[in-house]
Write an enzyme that holds these catalytic residues in place. Structure first.
Site, PDB file in Angstrom:
ATOM      1  N   HIS A 306       0.491  -1.043  -0.354  1.00 42.90           N
ATOM      2  CA  HIS A 306       0.098  -0.105  -0.080  1.00 42.90           C
ATOM      3  C   HIS A 306       0.856   0.991   0.481  1.00 42.90           C
ATOM      4  CE1 HIS A 306      -3.336   2.839   1.101  1.00 42.90           C
ATOM      5  NE2 HIS A 306      -4.111   2.217   0.981  1.00 42.90           N
ATOM      6  N   ASP A 363      -8.012  -5.834   0.759  1.00 43.05           N
ATOM      7  CA  ASP A 363      -8.020  -6.445  -1.545  1.00 43.05           C
ATOM      8  C   ASP A 363      -8.358  -7.348  -1.002  1.00 43.05           C
ATOM      9  OD1 ASP A 363      -9.793  -4.103  -2.424  1.00 43.05           O
ATOM     10  OD2 ASP A 363      -7.613  -3.049  -2.941  1.00 43.05           O
TER      11      ASP A 363
HETATM   12  N1  CMC Z   1       4.140  -7.365  -4.723  1.00 47.28           N
HETATM   13  C1  CMC Z   1       4.805  -7.820  -4.884  1.00 47.28           C
HETATM   14  N2  CMC Z   1       5.785  -6.993  -4.884  1.00 47.28           N
HETATM   15  C2  CMC Z   1       5.700  -5.847  -4.983  1.00 47.28           C
HETATM   16  C3  CMC Z   1       3.915  -5.246  -4.783  1.00 47.28           C
HETATM   17  C4  CMC Z   1       3.486  -6.256  -4.041  1.00 47.28           C
HETATM   18  N3  CMC Z   1       2.342  -6.339  -4.144  1.00 47.28           N
HETATM   19  N4  CMC Z   1       3.958  -4.250  -3.950  1.00 47.28           N
HETATM   20  C5  CMC Z   1       5.590  -3.618  -4.099  1.00 47.28           C
HETATM   21  N5  CMC Z   1       5.580  -3.964  -3.958  1.00 47.28           N
HETATM   22  C6  CMC Z   1       7.995  -3.677  -4.367  1.00 47.28           C
HETATM   23  C7  CMC Z   1       7.979  -2.832  -5.734  1.00 47.28           C
HETATM   24  O1  CMC Z   1       8.726  -4.074  -6.478  1.00 47.28           O
HETATM   25  C8  CMC Z   1       9.394  -2.149  -5.283  1.00 47.28           C
HETATM   26  O2  CMC Z   1      10.346  -3.366  -5.018  1.00 47.28           O
HETATM   27  P1  CMC Z   1      11.771  -2.084  -5.203  1.00 47.28           P
HETATM   28  O3  CMC Z   1      11.997  -1.531  -4.689  1.00 47.28           O
HETATM   29  O4  CMC Z   1      12.795  -3.413  -5.663  1.00 47.28           O
HETATM   30  O5  CMC Z   1      11.203  -1.818  -7.047  1.00 47.28           O
HETATM   31  C9  CMC Z   1       8.855  -2.254  -3.768  1.00 47.28           C
HETATM   32  O6  CMC Z   1       7.650  -3.017  -3.279  1.00 47.28           O
HETATM   33  C10 CMC Z   1       7.599  -0.458  -3.894  1.00 47.28           C
HETATM   34  O7  CMC Z   1       6.658  -0.571  -4.893  1.00 47.28           O
HETATM   35  P2  CMC Z   1       5.780   0.388  -5.612  1.00 47.28           P
HETATM   36  O8  CMC Z   1       5.359  -0.139  -6.040  1.00 47.28           O
HETATM   37  O9  CMC Z   1       7.030   1.747  -5.262  1.00 47.28           O
HETATM   38  O10 CMC Z   1       4.824   0.971  -3.821  1.00 47.28           O
HETATM   39  P3  CMC Z   1       3.872   1.851  -4.543  1.00 47.28           P
HETATM   40  O11 CMC Z   1       3.637   2.712  -3.601  1.00 47.28           O
HETATM   41  O12 CMC Z   1       4.166   2.688  -5.264  1.00 47.28           O
HETATM   42  O13 CMC Z   1       2.410   0.746  -4.785  1.00 47.28           O
HETATM   43  C11 CMC Z   1       0.465  -0.203  -4.962  1.00 47.28           C
HETATM   44  C12 CMC Z   1       1.339   0.629  -3.991  1.00 47.28           C
HETATM   45  C13 CMC Z   1      -0.016  -0.598  -3.809  1.00 47.28           C
HETATM   46  C14 CMC Z   1       0.264   0.552  -5.887  1.00 47.28           C
HETATM   47  C15 CMC Z   1       1.444  -2.173  -4.820  1.00 47.28           C
HETATM   48  O14 CMC Z   1       2.090  -2.245  -3.862  1.00 47.28           O
HETATM   49  C16 CMC Z   1       0.343  -2.468  -5.699  1.00 47.28           C
HETATM   50  O15 CMC Z   1       0.418  -2.841  -7.040  1.00 47.28           O
HETATM   51  N6  CMC Z   1       0.205  -3.955  -4.436  1.00 47.28           N
HETATM   52  C17 CMC Z   1      -0.944  -4.725  -5.529  1.00 47.28           C
HETATM   53  C18 CMC Z   1      -2.335  -3.863  -6.331  1.00 47.28           C
HETATM   54  C19 CMC Z   1      -3.067  -3.701  -4.819  1.00 47.28           C
HETATM   55  O16 CMC Z   1      -2.960  -4.764  -3.841  1.00 47.28           O
HETATM   56  N7  CMC Z   1      -3.635  -2.680  -4.820  1.00 47.28           N
HETATM   57  C20 CMC Z   1      -5.245  -2.081  -3.509  1.00 47.28           C
HETATM   58  C21 CMC Z   1      -4.448  -1.121  -2.788  1.00 47.28           C
HETATM   59  S1  CMC Z   1      -5.428  -1.389  -1.428  1.00 47.28           S
HETATM   60  C22 CMC Z   1      -6.869  -0.240  -1.924  1.00 47.28           C
HETATM   61  C23 CMC Z   1      -6.703   0.877  -2.206  1.00 47.28           C
HETATM   62  O17 CMC Z   1      -6.870   1.452  -1.934  1.00 47.28           O
HETATM   63  O18 CMC Z   1      -6.871   0.577  -3.714  1.00 47.28           O
END
Ligand code: CMC
Length: 427
Positions: A306, A363
């Site tokens: 998140h 989720d």
């Molecule tokens: N699985 C594997 N690796 C992950 C995941 C995941 N679900 N989420 C983040 N990472 C890794 C990402 O690859 C990155 O690694 P590195 O630093 O080595 O490049 C690191 O963690 C930071 O991730 P980020 O993408 O920069 O984080 P963000 O804050 O931009 O994204 C997120 C947040 C929710 C979009 C992401 O965690 C994600 O895609 N999660 C899966 C989708 C999900 O469950 N979304 C629902 C969110 S809760 C409901 C809502 O409020 O919408």
């Protein structure tokens, strides 16, 4: 704490105000920066940008705290319900019993969809995703009540309570009508004796004879909606506020918010979780191979991570135990629940997830409960929208009432510099 900070750019010094929130959060107010220095700030994805001051919802992502209007989410989950929480978000205070009765009466008075909205739903192709239908149906709903969406203020603010209860009442009917239409069925009559969630379950799955709804199921659904009701400046809420900042009415602003919610990284994640769990199940994996591929960047563990929470999402904690109870009440065995539990246990012990502070989010378990209740996967994000609608509305009201300027970020242009046009024959 000082009330100002100093920024040095070259040999010039700029004084920036420090804003302090009611939970002691601090921000540098850079609103004078461009005017005085010709510099803007750059923050890809807005991870460090406060776009507004708000008094609706507080999140402390490091500690896993979520509060609506000061009330802790766990306490609301235990003692309140979705409609009372809607009132709280709209008005800032919990209702007394006559205020709550009036609000419920207003909501129930709007449960039947106007026929032009039904026509829009039925006219959309059977391949249209229910989120696309919902976005269009909200615009159509506004069209049936032009006095509630004049795109002028204060008129739209004055009619907020009417518009908000109409929207809260209509989204379940739009969702059920979309579902029934996809199956070639008619909606049953709205039942007067039902609660909000019982009515929704009746419209979705009930027959004309209005059989009783299992109260443990409707309560679990009510809890899911309450837990989704607001989450401060997330992608869809920021979209809603952005649209509202241009002066648009609540129906148009929510229609845009629905589109923003649709994506798999936001509200679409609840669908993606079920798809992922089913794929793991059919591959005969117990989750360990999937964890490995997520660590190698080949896949994403949906329902994990998140932007704001760097701790267990407090909503996921509540949903995890609700999930166990709902499945027991429904008498449903879920092989994918075992996979989900395995994934959670493995990820929480794995260095990759620990280092990045990736925990289950809201989720991760909600889809399993919704699936067990009989909702088709492509309706899950519509249910997220139903739950989030009061949050969007509260933010619409806040910006319509207090917003001073249209939202308009800047950019760092990285494209071609000026060049002459080349005629078609010379290219
Ligand atoms: N699985 C594997 N690796 C992950 C995941 C995941 N679900 N989420 C983040 N990472 C890794 C990402 O690859 C990155 O690694 P590195 O630093 O080595 O490049 C690191 O963690 C930071 O991730 P980020 O993408 O920069 O984080 P963000 O804050 O931009 O994204 C997120 C947040 C929710 C979009 C992401 O965690 C994600 O895609 N999660 C899966 C989708 C999900 O469950 N979304 C629902 C969110 S809760 C409901 C809502 O409020 O919408």
């Amino acid at each position: 704490m000082s009330k100002q900070a100093t920024l040095n750019i070259g040999d010039k010094e700029y004084t920036l105000k420090i804003l302090t929130g009611s939970e002691d959060e601090h921000a540098l107010d850079i609103s004078i920066l461009r005017k005085e220095s010709n510099f803007i700030t750059y923050d890809d994805g807005y991870g460090n940008t406060g776009s507004c001051e708000s008094d609706i919802t507080f999140i402390d992502g490091d500690k896993g705290v979520l509060r609506y209007r000061g009330f802790d989410i766990a306490e609301l989950a235990e003692k309140s319900n979705f409609l009372e929480t809607c009132f709280l978000l709209f008005n800032g205070e919990l209702p007394n019993s006559s205020e709550l009765d009036n609000f419920k009466t207003k909501v129930f008075s709007h449960s039947t969809l106007p026929s032009p909205v039904e026509k829009v739903i039925h006219s959309m192709s059977g391949n249209s995703h229910p989120m696309g239908v919902l976005s269009s149906a909200l615009q159509a709903l506004g069209g049936c009540f032009p006095h509630l969406c004049t795109n002028t203020r204060p008129a739209d603010i004055d009619s907020f309570q009417e518009a908000a209860s109409l929207i809260v009442a209509s989204i379940p009917s739009i969702a059920a009508s979309t579902y029934r239409s996809s199956k070639g069925e008619n909606m049953p009559e709205i039942g007067n004796v039902f609660s909000y969630c019982e009515n929704f379950l009746h419209l979705m799955f009930g027959s004309a004879s209005a059989e009783p709804i299992d109260s443990s199921i409707s309560k679990a659904l009510d809890l899911i909606f309450l837990l989704h009701a607001d989450h401060e400046q997330n992608c869809s809420t920021s979209t809603c506020r952005m649209i509202a900042s241009g002066g648009a009415n609540a129906f148009a602003s929510l229609s845009g918010a629905v589109s923003a919610l649709w994506g798999p990284l936001h509200g679409g994640a609840n669908m993606a979780v079920i798809r992922m769990l089913n794929e793991i199940h059919s591959a005969g994996d117990d989750g360990s191979q999937f964890i490995q591929s997520a660590k190698e960047g080949k896949s994403r563990l949906m329902g994990f991570g998140h932007r704001v929470y760097r701790n267990y999402d407090p909503r996921a904690k509540i949903l995890k135990s609700a999930c166990d109870q709902a499945l027991e009440a429904l008498g449903v065995e879920s092989p994918i629940l075992d996979i989900a539990r395995n994934l959670e246990t493995s990820a929480l012990q794995d260095e990759y997830f620990i280092a990045r502070k990736l925990y289950p989010n809201v989720d991760f378990y909600s889809g399993i409960i919704l699936q067990a209740m009989g909702f088709p996967t492509n309706m899950f994000t519509v249910l997220f929208a139903l739950g989030r609608a009061p949050g969007w509305l509260a933010h619409w009201k806040e910006i319509a009432t207090n917003g001073k300027r249209i939202h308009r970020p800047r950019q760092i242009y990285q494209g071609s510099t000026h060049r002459p046009y080349v005629g078609l024959g010379d290219r």
